[in-house]
Design an enzyme around this catalytic site. Structure first.
Site, PDB file in Angstrom:
ATOM      1  N   GLU A   1       0.845  -1.200   0.000  1.00 29.31           N
ATOM      2  CA  GLU A   1       0.000   0.000   0.000  1.00 29.31           C
ATOM      3  C   GLU A   1       0.872   1.239   0.000  1.00 29.31           C
ATOM      4  O   GLU A   1       1.989   1.197   0.487  1.00 29.31           O
ATOM      5  CB  GLU A   1      -0.814   0.079   1.305  1.00 29.31           C
ATOM      6  CG  GLU A   1      -1.594  -1.133   1.628  1.00 29.31           C
ATOM      7  CD  GLU A   1      -2.269  -1.021   2.997  1.00 29.31           C
ATOM      8  OE1 GLU A   1      -1.969  -0.096   3.769  1.00 29.31           O
ATOM      9  OE2 GLU A   1      -3.104  -1.896   3.274  1.00 29.31           O
TER      10      GLU A   1
ATOM     11  N   LYS B   1       2.400   4.474   1.495  1.00 33.42           N
ATOM     12  CA  LYS B   1       2.599   4.963   2.852  1.00 33.42           C
ATOM     13  C   LYS B   1       2.214   6.439   2.843  1.00 33.42           C
ATOM     14  O   LYS B   1       2.859   7.255   2.200  1.00 33.42           O
ATOM     15  CB  LYS B   1       4.056   4.797   3.255  1.00 33.42           C
ATOM     16  CG  LYS B   1       4.324   5.190   4.680  1.00 33.42           C
ATOM     17  CD  LYS B   1       5.705   4.740   5.087  1.00 33.42           C
ATOM     18  CE  LYS B   1       5.959   4.990   6.565  1.00 33.42           C
ATOM     19  NZ  LYS B   1       5.738   6.358   6.984  1.00 33.42           N
TER      20      LYS B   1
ATOM     21  N   ASP C   1       1.932  10.022   4.065  1.00 32.91           N
ATOM     22  CA  ASP C   1       2.715  10.842   4.984  1.00 32.91           C
ATOM     23  C   ASP C   1       1.807  11.851   5.665  1.00 32.91           C
ATOM     24  O   ASP C   1       1.731  13.014   5.284  1.00 32.91           O
ATOM     25  CB  ASP C   1       3.839  11.543   4.215  1.00 32.91           C
ATOM     26  CG  ASP C   1       4.961  11.956   5.153  1.00 32.91           C
ATOM     27  OD1 ASP C   1       4.942  11.526   6.322  1.00 32.91           O
ATOM     28  OD2 ASP C   1       5.849  12.701   4.726  1.00 32.91           O
TER      29      ASP C   1
ATOM     30  N   TYR D   1      -6.580   2.352   6.800  1.00 33.11           N
ATOM     31  CA  TYR D   1      -5.967   1.104   6.338  1.00 33.11           C
ATOM     32  C   TYR D   1      -5.908   0.013   7.400  1.00 33.11           C
ATOM     33  O   TYR D   1      -5.380  -1.060   7.156  1.00 33.11           O
ATOM     34  CB  TYR D   1      -4.542   1.357   5.838  1.00 33.11           C
ATOM     35  CG  TYR D   1      -3.737   2.222   6.809  1.00 33.11           C
ATOM     36  CD1 TYR D   1      -3.332   1.737   8.044  1.00 33.11           C
ATOM     37  CD2 TYR D   1      -3.425   3.537   6.492  1.00 33.11           C
ATOM     38  CE1 TYR D   1      -2.636   2.527   8.931  1.00 33.11           C
ATOM     39  CE2 TYR D   1      -2.717   4.342   7.376  1.00 33.11           C
ATOM     40  CZ  TYR D   1      -2.325   3.826   8.592  1.00 33.11           C
ATOM     41  OH  TYR D   1      -1.654   4.613   9.470  1.00 33.11           O
TER      42      TYR D   1
ATOM     43  N   LYS E   1      11.043   3.065   2.122  1.00 32.78           N
ATOM     44  CA  LYS E   1      11.040   4.510   1.833  1.00 32.78           C
ATOM     45  C   LYS E   1      11.759   4.757   0.519  1.00 32.78           C
ATOM     46  O   LYS E   1      12.822   4.197   0.271  1.00 32.78           O
ATOM     47  CB  LYS E   1      11.766   5.254   2.953  1.00 32.78           C
ATOM     48  CG  LYS E   1      11.066   5.153   4.293  1.00 32.78           C
ATOM     49  CD  LYS E   1      10.343   6.451   4.600  1.00 32.78           C
ATOM     50  CE  LYS E   1      10.010   6.543   6.064  1.00 32.78           C
ATOM     51  NZ  LYS E   1      10.722   7.582   6.748  1.00 32.78           N
TER      52      LYS E   1
ATOM     53  N   CYS F   1      33.460  39.870   8.260  1.00 31.76           N
ATOM     54  CA  CYS F   1      32.016  39.661   8.357  1.00 31.76           C
ATOM     55  C   CYS F   1      31.296  40.418   7.242  1.00 31.76           C
ATOM     56  O   CYS F   1      31.527  41.623   7.070  1.00 31.76           O
ATOM     57  CB  CYS F   1      31.530  40.140   9.718  1.00 31.76           C
ATOM     58  SG  CYS F   1      29.740  40.160   9.851  1.00 31.76           S
TER      59      CYS F   1
ATOM     60  N   CYS G   1      29.209  43.428   9.166  1.00 29.22           N
ATOM     61  CA  CYS G   1      29.812  44.562   9.876  1.00 29.22           C
ATOM     62  C   CYS G   1      31.266  44.787   9.498  1.00 29.22           C
ATOM     63  O   CYS G   1      31.865  45.778   9.909  1.00 29.22           O
ATOM     64  CB  CYS G   1      29.697  44.361  11.383  1.00 29.22           C
ATOM     65  SG  CYS G   1      30.812  43.100  12.018  1.00 29.22           S
TER      66      CYS G   1
ATOM     67  N   CYS H   1      32.160  35.773  13.244  1.00 25.58           N
ATOM     68  CA  CYS H   1      32.425  37.202  13.297  1.00 25.58           C
ATOM     69  C   CYS H   1      32.656  37.525  14.771  1.00 25.58           C
ATOM     70  O   CYS H   1      31.818  37.217  15.617  1.00 25.58           O
ATOM     71  CB  CYS H   1      31.212  37.968  12.778  1.00 25.58           C
ATOM     72  SG  CYS H   1      31.156  39.678  13.326  1.00 25.58           S
TER      73      CYS H   1
ATOM     74  N   CYS I   1      28.008  43.299  16.241  1.00 20.49           N
ATOM     75  CA  CYS I   1      27.674  43.153  14.820  1.00 20.49           C
ATOM     76  C   CYS I   1      26.158  43.228  14.629  1.00 20.49           C
ATOM     77  O   CYS I   1      25.407  42.478  15.261  1.00 20.49           O
ATOM     78  CB  CYS I   1      28.206  41.818  14.322  1.00 20.49           C
ATOM     79  SG  CYS I   1      27.542  41.324  12.724  1.00 20.49           S
TER      80      CYS I   1
HETATM   81  S1  IVH Z   1       0.104   0.100   8.840  1.00 22.63           S
HETATM   82  C1  IVH Z   1       1.302  -1.094  13.494  1.00 22.63           C
HETATM   83  N1  IVH Z   1      -0.268   1.275   6.543  1.00 22.63           N
HETATM   84  O1  IVH Z   1       3.235   5.218   8.857  1.00 22.63           O
HETATM   85  C2  IVH Z   1       1.354   0.024  12.550  1.00 22.63           C
HETATM   86  N2  IVH Z   1       0.739   2.541   8.286  1.00 22.63           N
HETATM   87  O2  IVH Z   1       5.994   5.220   9.741  1.00 22.63           O
HETATM   88  C3  IVH Z   1       0.696  -0.400  11.282  1.00 22.63           C
HETATM   89  N3  IVH Z   1       1.237   4.840   7.685  1.00 22.63           N
HETATM   90  O3  IVH Z   1       2.628   4.091  12.096  1.00 22.63           O
HETATM   91  C4  IVH Z   1       0.613   0.714  10.384  1.00 22.63           C
HETATM   92  N4  IVH Z   1       0.478   4.739   5.632  1.00 22.63           N
HETATM   93  O4  IVH Z   1       0.987   5.877  11.009  1.00 22.63           O
HETATM   94  C5  IVH Z   1       0.194   1.408   7.797  1.00 22.63           C
HETATM   95  N5  IVH Z   1      -0.700   2.171   4.477  1.00 22.63           N
HETATM   96  C6  IVH Z   1      -0.241   2.317   5.705  1.00 22.63           C
HETATM   97  C7  IVH Z   1       0.296   3.523   6.177  1.00 22.63           C
HETATM   98  C8  IVH Z   1       0.778   3.595   7.475  1.00 22.63           C
HETATM   99  C9  IVH Z   1       1.037   5.514   6.556  1.00 22.63           C
HETATM  100  C10 IVH Z   1       1.851   5.417   8.875  1.00 22.63           C
HETATM  101  C11 IVH Z   1       1.372   4.824  10.170  1.00 22.63           C
HETATM  102  C12 IVH Z   1       2.601   4.157  10.722  1.00 22.63           C
HETATM  103  C13 IVH Z   1       3.664   5.020  10.164  1.00 22.63           C
HETATM  104  C14 IVH Z   1       5.025   4.384  10.232  1.00 22.63           C
END
Ligand code: IVH
Length: 680
Positions: A124, A126, A128, A235, A325, A419, A422, A437, A442
């Site tokens: 899935e 991630k 942010d 999720y 990541k 600097c 000054c 400096c 200054c």
């Molecule tokens: S599953 C037990 N799925 O990213 C934790 N987390 O850096 C299971 N996050 O703590 C989390 N997208 O807050 C899961 N598709 C996704 C996510 C996701 C973002 C966050 C979540 C997690 C953090 C870790």
């Protein structure tokens, strides 16, 4: 960073572990308390990783308050202004990786732990954003809470109710109790709009959409939250009743969540091998910038939910999932020039002036180059073609030079010998990379010091930002911070953009700051090495500025958390004639030197905890800092670790090694109820 690595003897892992813990704590503070990260997520992850590895090699050195034992990880602890709620099931974080190799190891480990021939995985995006838990009872949203420290978070239900995509009631065949887990995010387009507006209003811009979402959720006024246009993606689940109705896979869970009306990820991938996982990650990488939210990676999960239980988790993260990541994005541009900025303590910082280029969601025109050595290390020359990235998707940085593009016209950078502000000669202290400096008067330094003094983490003087400070120093009205307190309306009114109302507001904000607690004054003075945390520690240990100024190096060292270097620096600072003169001026202008703090009067009136030393551990219903303040208010001391000197251990729920140690040493242990009783 480098000096530590050079001087660090390989055998002393313990010292390295302590060092890493300190540094991680330092960066956590910058990240959460000051929202001013100094390093990228990636650098942070590297420190964290090194600590995890060392602790693995030395399990005997693991302590309960190590950052690795904390569930919240990089996502913070409860903030205070909201009600605190305990999650039905702790909210964990995820292990991170940046490499295909480690994805291979993750898959291999699953196969070692589980006999099944095939272990389907789900991939899935991630998101942010800010982690959230929504509690639906009988299909009605009754509570929403942020992750906080993983066990307890902020209750933000009213704010969540303003988000259009989050249904107040579920539809379809929902379970009786559902604690839906997901992320709240600020759509990227909205992020750009909000920042443009803030720029216009002279407000600080948000560093990234995640900070913007977090900042928005923390608004005490739900109306402001409503304006921000937040959204959500769900999720997972925490609480779920009845258990018999749980779906059997992650994929089915996401479908269920969607069918009940919750927003979910629209596209998921399936894989059985590490290679398939990697190709899903690549595909997601190609589409991720088209998603409405910022995606910094992929989450790989075991699809079968029964296996989650079997695999379990470590203290911090589940074993059934891992986050991959993406490498930060880079863009090519020209290094037009290197300018030099003068900081509060006179440090000259070179800054890259770039041909504006769009990278990872925004246009970058400047990036700090930190110091001369960094420029030499990267072999940067003015006129070079460079690769620019957003460190941690946030901080613009010059990643590398495209040496092959050089045509001979590039010029090396030379740190000025004087600097730029000054004109005073600059010098470099032995063993330091920074050039300074040396002129304490200054104008650039004066401006920075006043800005710092007035900033949110110090004296918190509203309306005294960069532009106003520059205006006042340029007009010759401010030579040091003490001049703030003699400003008059007659001096301010003739200045541009200074109307009657704004002058009134500014003067009253300055005047009110006289009453700020001692720690704020200490934090704002710019004592070397003393940030907010040390300022708080010093204020509660010495209670008045005069006692602190008079303290010997030994007395300073006796304070928990104050080390030799800091003690020496504080001692020397207070003996500098310029500082002594400044302090006398501040005294005569009526600033609170501590004698007006309630802590001081409580202690001098001889309160009941005088002479006792406390250690706090476990989860309390109040914030630890609040409990610590109550103790100090009654004259007690609060320390970080249990020793023979500890009088009481205040143990909340799930107290760990500190409790054991206290019991071994025969230290009196109080639960929260007994504590409240004692404190009255
Ligand atoms: S599953 C037990 N799925 O990213 C934790 N987390 O850096 C299971 N996050 O703590 C989390 N997208 O807050 C899961 N598709 C996704 C996510 C996701 C973002 C966050 C979540 C997690 C953090 C870790």
């Amino acid at each position: 960073m480098t000096t530590e690595e050079i001087f660090f003897p390989e055998s002393s892992d313990q010292r390295r572990i302590e060092e890493l813990r300190r540094r991680i704590a330092h960066h956590d503070r910058l990240y959460y308390d000051q929202a001013k990260p100094e390093i990228t997520d990636r650098e942070y992850d590297a420190l964290y990783r090194e600590l995890v590895d060392l602790e693995r090699a030395h399990p005997e050195l693991v302590v309960a308050d190590s950052p690795t034992m904390r569930v919240g990880g990089k996502h913070g602890r409860p903030q205070g202004a909201f009600e605190q709620v305990r999650h039905l099931v702790p909210m964990q974080s995820l292990d991170n990786t940046y490499s295909a190799e480690e994805i291979g190891e993750f898959v291999a480990r699953l196969h070692r732990l589980i006999p099944e021939k095939e272990i389907p995985l789900t991939i899935e995006p991630k998101v942010d954003g800010v982690a959230i838990a929504l509690l639906y009872e009988k299909g009605r949203l009754v509570r929403a809470a942020t992750r906080g420290d993983g066990t307890t978070g902020d209750e933000v239900t009213r704010n969540i109710r303003t988000i259009h995509s989050i249904p107040p009631t579920l539809h379809g065949d929902f379970p009786a109790v559902l604690e839906a887990r997901g992320e709240i995010y600020l759509p990227r387009e909205t992020f750009a709009r909000i920042n443009a507006e803030r720029d216009e209003q002279g407000l600080p811009v948000f560093a990234n959409p995640r900070n913007a979402a977090a900042g928005s959720l923390k608004q005490l006024d739900p109306n402001i939250v409503a304006e921000r246009g937040l959204s959500g993606v769900f999720y997972g689940f925490g609480g779920y009743e009845p258990r018999e109705r749980l779906p059997s896979t992650q994929q089915a869970l996401v479908e269920f969540l969607q069918s009940w009306g919750l927003p979910t990820n629209q596209k998921l991938w399936t894989a059985k091998t590490a290679a398939e996982v990697m190709s899903a990650i690549t595909e997601l990488g190609e589409i991720r910038h088209g998603l409405p939210f910022e995606t910094d990676g992929a989450v790989i999960k075991v699809d079968q939910l029964v296996l989650h239980q079997q695999l379990g988790s470590t203290s911090k993260a589940p074993r059934w999932a891992i986050a991959y990541k993406y490498e930060p994005e880079q863009a090519r541009t020209r290094l037009l020039d290197i300018s030099v900025q003068v900081g509060r303590s006179g440090v000259l910082t070179p800054v890259a002036e770039l041909e504006p280029v769009f990278v990872a969601g925004s246009t970058v025109a400047r990036a700090t180059l930190h110091n001369e050595e960094e420029i030499a290390r990267k072999d940067l020359r003015i006129g070079d073609w460079v690769l620019v990235e957003k460190a941690g998707d946030v901080i613009p940085a010059v990643a590398s030079v495209l040496v092959a593009e050089r045509n001979g016209s590039e010029r090396p950078f030379v740190m000025p010998s004087h600097c730029p502000d000054c004109g005073a000669p600059v010098s470099r202290f032995e063993g330091e990379v920074a050039v300074r400096c040396g002129n304490p008067g200054c104008p650039a330094q004066v401006r920075r010091r006043i800005e710092y003094f007035a900033s949110r983490n110090a004296m918190d003087i509203a309306g005294l930002g960069e532009a106003v400070v520059a205006q006042l120093t340029d007009a010759g009205l401010l030579r040091d911070i003490s001049d703030l307190y003699t400003l008059t309306a007659a001096q301010l009114l003739p200045l541009e953009r200074m109307g009657v109302k704004s002058v009134e507001n500014l003067l009253s904000a300055i005047s009110e700051s006289r009453e700020r607690p001692l720690w704020r004054l200490l934090a704002g003075l710019g004592i070397p090495h003393v940030g907010v945390t040390a300022a708080r520690t010093l204020a509660s240990a010495f209670l008045t500025l005069d006692r602190l100024a008079d303290a010997s190096v030994e007395q300073l060292c006796d304070v928990n958390e104050i080390g030799g270097i800091m003690a020496g620096a504080i001692h020397a600072w207070f003996r500098d004639p310029v500082v002594m003169e400044l302090i006398e001026k501040l005294r005569s202008r009526g600033l609170n030197f501590g004698a007006r703090d309630p802590l001081e009067s409580a202690t001098s009136s001889g309160s009941k905890l005088l002479g006792t030393t406390w250690v706090l551990t476990g989860t309390l219903t109040i914030l630890r800092e609040e409990a610590a303040d109550m103790i100090r208010l009654q004259g007690g001391k609060v320390s970080g670790s249990v020793s023979a000197k500890t009088t009481y251990l205040l143990a909340g729920e799930e107290a760990g090694s500190k409790l054991e140690k206290a019991q071994k040493l025969g230290v009196k242990v109080l639960n929260e109820e007994a504590f409240r009783h004692l404190i009255g």
